[in-house]
Each structure stands twice: as structure tokens, then as C-alpha cells.
Design a protein around this motif. Structure first.
Motif, mmCIF file in Angstrom:
data_model
loop_
_atom_site.group_PDB
_atom_site.id
_atom_site.type_symbol
_atom_site.label_atom_id
_atom_site.label_comp_id
_atom_site.label_asym_id
_atom_site.label_seq_id
_atom_site.Cartn_x
_atom_site.Cartn_y
_atom_site.Cartn_z
ATOM 1 N N ALA A 23 86.852 -7.220 6.992
ATOM 2 C CA ALA A 23 86.270 -7.961 8.111
ATOM 3 C C ALA A 23 87.034 -7.750 9.403
ATOM 4 O O ALA A 23 88.247 -7.553 9.398
ATOM 5 C CB ALA A 23 86.242 -9.447 7.780
ATOM 6 N N GLY A 24 86.300 -7.843 10.498
ATOM 7 C CA GLY A 24 86.887 -7.826 11.830
ATOM 8 C C GLY A 24 87.246 -6.454 12.330
ATOM 9 O O GLY A 24 87.254 -5.477 11.599
ATOM 10 N N LYS A 25 87.533 -6.405 13.606
ATOM 11 C CA LYS A 25 87.883 -5.118 14.214
ATOM 12 C C LYS A 25 89.244 -4.612 13.764
ATOM 13 O O LYS A 25 89.559 -3.443 13.932
ATOM 14 C CB LYS A 25 87.809 -5.212 15.728
ATOM 15 C CG LYS A 25 88.754 -6.196 16.344
ATOM 16 C CD LYS A 25 88.533 -6.292 17.845
ATOM 17 C CE LYS A 25 89.405 -7.378 18.429
ATOM 18 N NZ LYS A 25 89.130 -7.562 19.850
ATOM 19 N N TYR A 26 90.070 -5.490 13.177
ATOM 20 C CA TYR A 26 91.365 -5.069 12.659
ATOM 21 C C TYR A 26 91.289 -4.697 11.188
ATOM 22 O O TYR A 26 92.294 -4.373 10.585
ATOM 23 C CB TYR A 26 92.402 -6.175 12.859
ATOM 24 C CG TYR A 26 92.584 -6.539 14.310
ATOM 25 C CD1 TYR A 26 93.096 -5.626 15.220
ATOM 26 C CD2 TYR A 26 92.213 -7.787 14.772
ATOM 27 C CE1 TYR A 26 93.248 -5.948 16.549
ATOM 28 C CE2 TYR A 26 92.370 -8.123 16.104
ATOM 29 C CZ TYR A 26 92.887 -7.211 16.993
ATOM 30 O OH TYR A 26 93.022 -7.536 18.303
ATOM 31 N N MET A 27 90.101 -4.773 10.605
ATOM 32 C CA MET A 27 89.830 -4.403 9.209
ATOM 33 C C MET A 27 90.734 -5.151 8.234
ATOM 34 O O MET A 27 91.390 -4.551 7.401
ATOM 35 C CB MET A 27 89.921 -2.895 9.033
ATOM 36 C CG MET A 27 88.901 -2.152 9.876
ATOM 37 S SD MET A 27 88.875 -0.398 9.611
ATOM 38 C CE MET A 27 87.957 -0.330 8.114
ATOM 39 N N PHE A 28 90.753 -6.471 8.348
ATOM 40 C CA PHE A 28 91.484 -7.301 7.394
ATOM 41 C C PHE A 28 90.776 -7.248 6.047
ATOM 42 O O PHE A 28 89.554 -7.178 5.984
ATOM 43 C CB PHE A 28 91.521 -8.760 7.851
ATOM 44 C CG PHE A 28 92.361 -9.000 9.064
ATOM 45 C CD1 PHE A 28 93.725 -8.779 9.046
ATOM 46 C CD2 PHE A 28 91.787 -9.465 10.236
ATOM 47 C CE1 PHE A 28 94.499 -9.011 10.163
ATOM 48 C CE2 PHE A 28 92.556 -9.699 11.359
ATOM 49 C CZ PHE A 28 93.916 -9.475 11.322
#
Length: 108
Positions: A23-28
Motif C-alpha cells: 500500500a501507498g506510494k512508499y510501498m509498505f
């Protein structure tokens, strides 16, 4: 080749593809249950799932919208070609990074 993928919320190992959420732009990476909890706490950083069917709906929807504009305005294709690239390449790149970085290392 196995890679240890750890949940960003509980720091436990993620072992199955079905339980993985990127998830998210930081690819968590999260467990499915941890994602719902973390989404409320970190709404500004964990906003959308990269590895969900919704991703494909957004991609198809954007392409249908741009395709409809090209049908209504046939001469606009040359002008809209860059918009096709701008909407498709980053989305597909994020999806490929999620698969190569995380999903291919897990059991189905």
C-alpha cells in the motif's frame, strides 16, 4: 529464492500471497488485518492498495475515459498520447515493482 517480507505495522513475517497488502506510494507491506488498522492511523501515507483489483479498475477506467475523448475528438490523439503514457506507465511500473519486490516471493 525466498525473501523475508515483514509487516510494517506489527513487524511479523508475511508468509502467504493472500495475506499480503502492498500500500501507498512508499510501498509498505502489511497483513490484511494490519492494513485496516494502519490505514486509520497513517491515512496520509497508506492510502491505496497497489495489489488489489481496484488498481486494475482505475487503470481501465482512465484508459476508457481517454479513449472516449479520442472518439469524440478524433484529432486529439496526437495531443493525448502523452496523457496515455503519463497515466499508464507509472501505474504499471508501481504494479510491476510490487510483484517483483514482494508477491513473487510468497506462496499462493
Amino acid at each position: 529464492m525466498t525473501k523475508k517480507i515483514v509487516c510494517a505495522h506489527c513487524n511479523e513475517r508475511i508468509t502467504t500471497h493472500k495475506d499480503l497488502v502492498v500500500a501507498g506510494k512508499y510501498m509498505f507491506t502489511f497483513h490484511e488485518a494490519c492494513y485496516l488498522e494502519a490505514k486509520q492511523q497513517l491515512a496520509h501515507r497508506v492510502s491505496y492498495r497497489i495489489n488489489s483489483p481496484v488498481f486494475w479498475y482505475i487503470l481501465v477506467g482512465l484508459n476508457l475515459l481517454l479513449g472516449a475523448v479520442c472518439l469524440v475528438f478524433p484529432g486529439a490523439w496526437q495531443d493525448l498520447a502523452w496523457f496515455f503514457l503519463i497515466t499508464n506507465v507509472p501505474l504499471l511500473l508501481f504494479r510491476a515493482m510490487a510483484y517483483v519486490g514482494f508477491e513473487r516471493h510468497l506462496k499462493a
